[in-house]
Write a protein that holds these residues in place. Structure first.
Motif, PDB file in Angstrom:
ATOM      1  N   GLY A   1      15.503  50.845  51.289  1.00 36.44           N
ATOM      2  CA  GLY A   1      14.751  51.141  50.979  1.00 36.44           C
ATOM      3  C   GLY A   1      13.196  51.231  52.250  1.00 36.44           C
ATOM      4  O   GLY A   1      13.535  50.890  53.319  1.00 36.44           O
ATOM      5  N   TYR A   2      11.929  51.067  51.967  1.00 31.42           N
ATOM      6  CA  TYR A   2      10.986  51.520  52.746  1.00 31.42           C
ATOM      7  C   TYR A   2      10.154  50.524  54.004  1.00 31.42           C
ATOM      8  O   TYR A   2      10.741  50.858  55.059  1.00 31.42           O
ATOM      9  CB  TYR A   2       9.658  51.707  52.086  1.00 31.42           C
ATOM     10  N   ILE A   3       9.911  49.207  53.353  1.00 31.01           N
ATOM     11  CA  ILE A   3       9.966  48.248  54.251  1.00 31.01           C
ATOM     12  C   ILE A   3      11.667  47.604  54.903  1.00 31.01           C
ATOM     13  O   ILE A   3      11.803  47.440  56.236  1.00 31.01           O
ATOM     14  CB  ILE A   3       9.583  46.571  53.529  1.00 31.01           C
ATOM     15  N   GLY A   4      12.713  47.984  53.901  1.00 35.43           N
ATOM     16  CA  GLY A   4      13.775  47.052  54.019  1.00 35.43           C
ATOM     17  C   GLY A   4      14.339  47.355  55.241  1.00 35.43           C
ATOM     18  O   GLY A   4      15.478  47.294  56.068  1.00 35.43           O
TER      19      GLY A   4
ATOM     20  N   LEU B   1      22.360  45.941  50.850  1.00 38.00           N
ATOM     21  CA  LEU B   1      23.078  45.647  49.276  1.00 38.00           C
ATOM     22  C   LEU B   1      21.486  46.614  48.699  1.00 38.00           C
ATOM     23  O   LEU B   1      20.750  46.777  48.532  1.00 38.00           O
ATOM     24  CB  LEU B   1      23.156  44.636  48.627  1.00 38.00           C
ATOM     25  N   ASP B   2      22.281  47.557  48.379  1.00 38.52           N
ATOM     26  CA  ASP B   2      20.976  48.061  47.575  1.00 38.52           C
ATOM     27  C   ASP B   2      21.589  49.341  46.173  1.00 38.52           C
ATOM     28  O   ASP B   2      22.594  50.235  47.185  1.00 38.52           O
ATOM     29  CB  ASP B   2      20.646  49.506  48.461  1.00 38.52           C
ATOM     30  N   ASN B   3      21.264  50.130  45.414  1.00 36.86           N
ATOM     31  CA  ASN B   3      21.868  50.915  44.282  1.00 36.86           C
ATOM     32  C   ASN B   3      21.069  52.181  44.379  1.00 36.86           C
ATOM     33  O   ASN B   3      21.358  52.747  43.912  1.00 36.86           O
ATOM     34  CB  ASN B   3      21.538  49.989  43.027  1.00 36.86           C
TER      35      ASN B   3
ATOM     36  N   SER C   1      18.377  53.884  44.165  1.00 36.35           N
ATOM     37  CA  SER C   1      17.662  54.454  43.215  1.00 36.35           C
ATOM     38  C   SER C   1      16.649  54.495  43.524  1.00 36.35           C
ATOM     39  O   SER C   1      15.928  55.510  42.934  1.00 36.35           O
ATOM     40  CB  SER C   1      17.437  53.134  41.073  1.00 36.35           C
ATOM     41  N   ASN C   2      16.155  54.152  44.740  1.00 40.17           N
ATOM     42  CA  ASN C   2      14.714  54.387  45.280  1.00 40.17           C
ATOM     43  C   ASN C   2      15.078  54.942  46.609  1.00 40.17           C
ATOM     44  O   ASN C   2      13.904  54.828  47.888  1.00 40.17           O
ATOM     45  CB  ASN C   2      13.453  53.830  44.756  1.00 40.17           C
ATOM     46  N   ALA C   3      15.861  55.321  47.135  1.00 36.32           N
ATOM     47  CA  ALA C   3      16.140  55.486  48.482  1.00 36.32           C
ATOM     48  C   ALA C   3      17.296  57.021  48.706  1.00 36.32           C
ATOM     49  O   ALA C   3      17.858  56.588  47.808  1.00 36.32           O
ATOM     50  CB  ALA C   3      16.946  54.467  49.121  1.00 36.32           C
TER      51      ALA C   3
ATOM     52  N   HIS D   1      15.333  39.389  50.616  1.00 37.67           N
ATOM     53  CA  HIS D   1      15.149  40.261  49.114  1.00 37.67           C
ATOM     54  C   HIS D   1      14.027  41.124  49.144  1.00 37.67           C
ATOM     55  O   HIS D   1      12.808  41.172  48.728  1.00 37.67           O
ATOM     56  CB  HIS D   1      15.519  39.294  48.248  1.00 37.67           C
ATOM     57  N   PHE D   2      14.376  42.592  48.888  1.00 36.70           N
ATOM     58  CA  PHE D   2      13.603  43.991  49.219  1.00 36.70           C
ATOM     59  C   PHE D   2      13.859  44.347  47.458  1.00 36.70           C
ATOM     60  O   PHE D   2      13.203  45.055  46.404  1.00 36.70           O
ATOM     61  CB  PHE D   2      13.688  44.255  50.252  1.00 36.70           C
ATOM     62  N   ALA D   3      14.717  44.366  47.253  1.00 37.99           N
ATOM     63  CA  ALA D   3      15.435  45.263  46.226  1.00 37.99           C
ATOM     64  C   ALA D   3      14.367  44.873  44.708  1.00 37.99           C
ATOM     65  O   ALA D   3      14.357  43.844  43.867  1.00 37.99           O
ATOM     66  CB  ALA D   3      16.839  44.786  46.148  1.00 37.99           C
TER      67      ALA D   3
ATOM     68  N   LEU E   1      11.021  46.631  41.783  1.00 35.12           N
ATOM     69  CA  LEU E   1      10.683  47.975  41.693  1.00 35.12           C
ATOM     70  C   LEU E   1       9.724  47.714  41.923  1.00 35.12           C
ATOM     71  O   LEU E   1       9.199  46.871  41.860  1.00 35.12           O
ATOM     72  CB  LEU E   1      10.563  48.435  39.799  1.00 35.12           C
ATOM     73  N   LYS E   2       8.257  48.910  42.105  1.00 37.12           N
ATOM     74  CA  LYS E   2       6.897  49.151  42.571  1.00 37.12           C
ATOM     75  C   LYS E   2       6.173  49.104  42.396  1.00 37.12           C
ATOM     76  O   LYS E   2       4.671  48.823  42.680  1.00 37.12           O
ATOM     77  CB  LYS E   2       7.268  48.448  43.862  1.00 37.12           C
ATOM     78  N   ALA E   3       6.077  49.736  41.123  1.00 39.83           N
ATOM     79  CA  ALA E   3       5.458  50.944  40.803  1.00 39.83           C
ATOM     80  C   ALA E   3       4.285  50.711  39.678  1.00 39.83           C
ATOM     81  O   ALA E   3       4.595  50.164  38.559  1.00 39.83           O
ATOM     82  CB  ALA E   3       5.763  52.481  40.244  1.00 39.83           C
TER      83      ALA E   3
ATOM     84  N   THR F   1       1.886  43.861  35.370  1.00 40.48           N
ATOM     85  CA  THR F   1       3.179  43.216  35.265  1.00 40.48           C
ATOM     86  C   THR F   1       3.620  43.059  36.194  1.00 40.48           C
ATOM     87  O   THR F   1       4.447  42.853  36.458  1.00 40.48           O
ATOM     88  CB  THR F   1       4.188  44.351  34.038  1.00 40.48           C
ATOM     89  N   TYR F   2       4.035  44.252  37.676  1.00 36.94           N
ATOM     90  CA  TYR F   2       4.114  44.125  38.496  1.00 36.94           C
ATOM     91  C   TYR F   2       4.209  42.848  39.078  1.00 36.94           C
ATOM     92  O   TYR F   2       4.830  42.191  39.796  1.00 36.94           O
ATOM     93  CB  TYR F   2       4.357  45.491  39.834  1.00 36.94           C
ATOM     94  N   ALA F   3       2.570  42.438  39.528  1.00 30.82           N
ATOM     95  CA  ALA F   3       2.019  41.226  39.283  1.00 30.82           C
ATOM     96  C   ALA F   3       2.802  40.203  39.133  1.00 30.82           C
ATOM     97  O   ALA F   3       3.365  39.274  40.397  1.00 30.82           O
ATOM     98  CB  ALA F   3       0.566  41.356  40.166  1.00 30.82           C
TER      99      ALA F   3
ATOM    100  N   THR G   1       5.204  40.089  37.737  1.00 24.85           N
ATOM    101  CA  THR G   1       6.752  39.316  38.239  1.00 24.85           C
ATOM    102  C   THR G   1       7.196  38.797  40.162  1.00 24.85           C
ATOM    103  O   THR G   1       7.626  37.885  39.776  1.00 24.85           O
ATOM    104  CB  THR G   1       7.773  40.783  38.202  1.00 24.85           C
ATOM    105  N   LYS G   2       6.178  39.362  39.856  1.00 24.37           N
ATOM    106  CA  LYS G   2       5.812  38.427  41.868  1.00 24.37           C
ATOM    107  C   LYS G   2       5.612  37.017  41.578  1.00 24.37           C
ATOM    108  O   LYS G   2       5.630  36.229  42.445  1.00 24.37           O
ATOM    109  CB  LYS G   2       4.838  39.551  43.320  1.00 24.37           C
ATOM    110  N   LEU G   3       4.543  36.978  40.860  1.00 19.14           N
ATOM    111  CA  LEU G   3       4.065  35.707  40.981  1.00 19.14           C
ATOM    112  C   LEU G   3       5.274  34.783  40.127  1.00 19.14           C
ATOM    113  O   LEU G   3       5.466  33.750  40.211  1.00 19.14           O
ATOM    114  CB  LEU G   3       3.124  35.765  39.909  1.00 19.14           C
TER     115      LEU G   3
END
Ligand code: NAD
Ligand code: WQD
Length: 339
Positions: free
Chosen positions: A12-15, A32-34, A36-38, A81-83, A85-87, A149-151, A153-155
Motif C-alpha cells: 500500500g501507500y505508506i507500507g 503480506l498483502d491481499n 485489495s487496495n494495491a 502492521h499497515f493492512a 481499510l481506511k476510507a 467507524t474508521y476512527a 477501529t483505530k482507537l
C-alpha cells in the motif's frame, strides 16, 4: 544488525515507502498483502528501487491458517502492521467490514505472533483517535475519541494493544499516530494510488493536476482559520516511513513500547496546499468553493516533541517536497491505468 520483519499492507501507500526505509536500514522484510487496495506491480517497483528481490506473501490478515503458515515459514523478529481499510466515509456505510478487517485482522495477527513467539509490533494509528479539541498542538496525552467507524477501529486497536501489553512483559508495541501523509518516493516509482475519486486532499489535487478531474472542491472557506479553509499537519510519506524504522529500532533496543505522534508540528490550509501544488506542476490549478464536508474539523496539528524524545524522529521534508514528489509520481503514472 538487521532484523526479520513482517510488513502487512506492505504493497500500500505508506507500507511500500516503509518497505524501502526498512530495507535501507538493513532489515530483511517480507510483505503480506491481499492487494485489495494495491497494484500488482508494486513489488516489481520496490525491486527497482532497492535493487533486491522482494519477498511477498499474498494473503489476507483475516485468514488465520495463512498467518500460521507464514509465521511458520519465516522466523520473524517483529511485525509492522499497515493492512487495514481506511476510507472514513465508507467506514460509516460498511461498519462490519471495517471492524472485521481493522480489529479482527489485528487480533488474528496478535494471535499468530504469540503462537510464533514474536512480541514486537509497530501499529498504524492515526490522529483521528484524538477527541475534538480547542488545544493545539495535539499531544499524546490529549483525550481520545472517535467520529467515525474508521476512527473507532483505530482507537479499539490502541486499546487492544494496551490490554495485551499488560498481560505479558515480552510484548512491546510502537503505536504511531500519523497526521496527514502526503507526497511520494523521489524515484516517482511508488506513491498514493486511489482506485476511484480520491477522498483525501493531496491525491485529489494530484488528479486535477494531471487532468483526470476538472477542479478541486474546497470543502468550506468560512472556517475560523487565516484563509477560511481547513488546516492540517501534512507529513511527507518518506519521513513517515523513516519514523517506522526508528520505532522498530527503539522496540528492539529497549523492549519497551511507545505511543507517539508522527507529524511536523505545523499546519497548512487547503489553499496553501493548492498553491504549493500549482508551483510544483507549473500551472494554476482550478478550484471551486463547495460546502463543508460532514465531520470535518477546522484545524488540527500534532505536537512532534515526544517522537523526537522517544525515537529521535523529526520530519525533515517540507510542503514543496511533498508536492513535487507527488507530481513526479502522478505525472509518470498517468499513462499507466490500473489493471
Ligand atoms: P493503503 O490502502 O494504501 O494500504 C493498506 C494496504 O493493506 C493495501 O495494500 C491493501 O491491499 C492491504 N490490505 C487491506 N486489507 C487487507 C487484508 N484484509 N489483508 C491483507 N492486506 C490487506 O493505505 P495507507 O494509506 O498506506 O494506510 C496504511 C495504514 O495506515 C492503515 O492502517 C491506515 O489506516 C493507516 N493510516 C493511514 C493514513 C492516511 O491518511 N493514509 C493516516 C493515518 C493512518
Ligand atoms: C484535508 C483537508 C478537507 C478533500 C483524513 C482522515 C484521517 C486520516 C487522514 C487515516 C480538510 C479538505 C479534502 C477535498 C478539500 N486518515 N479537502 N477538498 O480529513 O484531515 O483526514 O485522512 O487515519 O483519519 O479523516 O484529510 O485529506 O481528507 O482533508 O477541501 O477534495 O482538505 O476539508 O480540510 P482529513 P483529507
Amino acid at each position: 544488525m538487521g532484523s526479520r520483519i513482517l510488513l502487512t499492507g506492505g504493497a500500500g501507500y505508506i507500507g511500500s515507502h516503509t518497505y524501502v526505509a526498512l530495507v535501507e536500514a538493513g532489515h530483511e522484510v517480507v510483505i503480506l498483502d491481499n492487494f485489495s487496495n494495491a497494484r500488482d506491480d508494486v513489488p516489481a517497483r520496490l525491486e527497482m528501487i532497492t535493487g533486491h528481490p522482494v519477498a511477498v506473501e499474498r494473503a489476507d490478515v483475516l485468514d488465520k491458517a495463512a498467518l500460521a503458515r507464514i509465521f511458520a515459514a519465516h522466523r520473524f523478529d517483529a511485525v509492522v502492521h499497515f493492512a487495514a481499510l481506511k476510507a472514513v466515509g465508507e467506514s460509516v456505510q460498511k461498519p462490519l467490514e471495517y471492524i472485521e478487517t481493522n480489529v479482527a485482522g489485528l487480533l488474528n495477527l496478535l494471535g499468530a505472533m504469540r503462537d510464533a513467539g514474536v512480541f514486537r509490533l509497530v501499529f498504524s494509528s492515526s490522529a483521528t483517535v484524538y477527541a475534538e479539541s480547542e488545544v493545539m498542538p495535539l499531544a499524546e496525552d490529549a483525550p481520545r475519541g472517535y467520529a467515525s467507524t474508521y476512527a473507532w477501529t483505530k482507537l479499539a486497536g490502541e486499546q487492544i494493544l494496551e490490554q495485551v501489553a499488560r498481560s505479558d512483559a515480552r510484548w512491546a508495541f510502537g503505536v504511531l499516530r500519523y497526521f496527514n501523509p502526503a507526497g511520494a518516493h523521489d524515484t516517482g516509482l511508488i506513491g498514493e494510488d486511489p482506485q476511484d475519486i480520491p477522498n483525501n486532499l493531496m491525491p485529489y489535487i494530484a488528479k486535477v493536476a494531471v487532468g483526470e478531474l476538472p477542479a478541486l472542491n474546497v470543502f468550506g472557506n468560512d472556517y475560523p482559520t487565516p484563509d477560511g479553509t481547513g488546516v492540517r499537519d501534512y507529513i511527507h510519506v518518506v519521513d513517515l516511513a523513516r519514523g517506522h524504522a526508528l520505532s522498530l529500532a527503539a522496540l528492539i533496543a529497549t523492549g519497551r513500547g511507545h505511543v507517539v505522534n508522527l507529524g511536523t508540528g505545523r499546519g497548512y490550509s487547503v489553499m496553501e496546499m493548492l498553491a504549493a501544488y500549482s508551483r510544483a506542476c507549473g500551472r494554476d490549478l482550478p478550484h471551486a468553493v463547495a460546502p463543508r464536508r460532514d465531520g470535518d474539523l477546522a484545524a488540527y496539528w500534532g505536537d512532534p516533541r515526544l517522537a523526537e524524545a522517544e525515537l529521535g524522529f523529526r520530519a525533515a521534508r517540507d510542503l514543496d517536497d511533498m508536492c513535487s514528489t507527488s507530481w513526479g509520481w502522478i505525472s509518470r503514472r498517468a499513462n499507466a491505468p490500473r489493471g
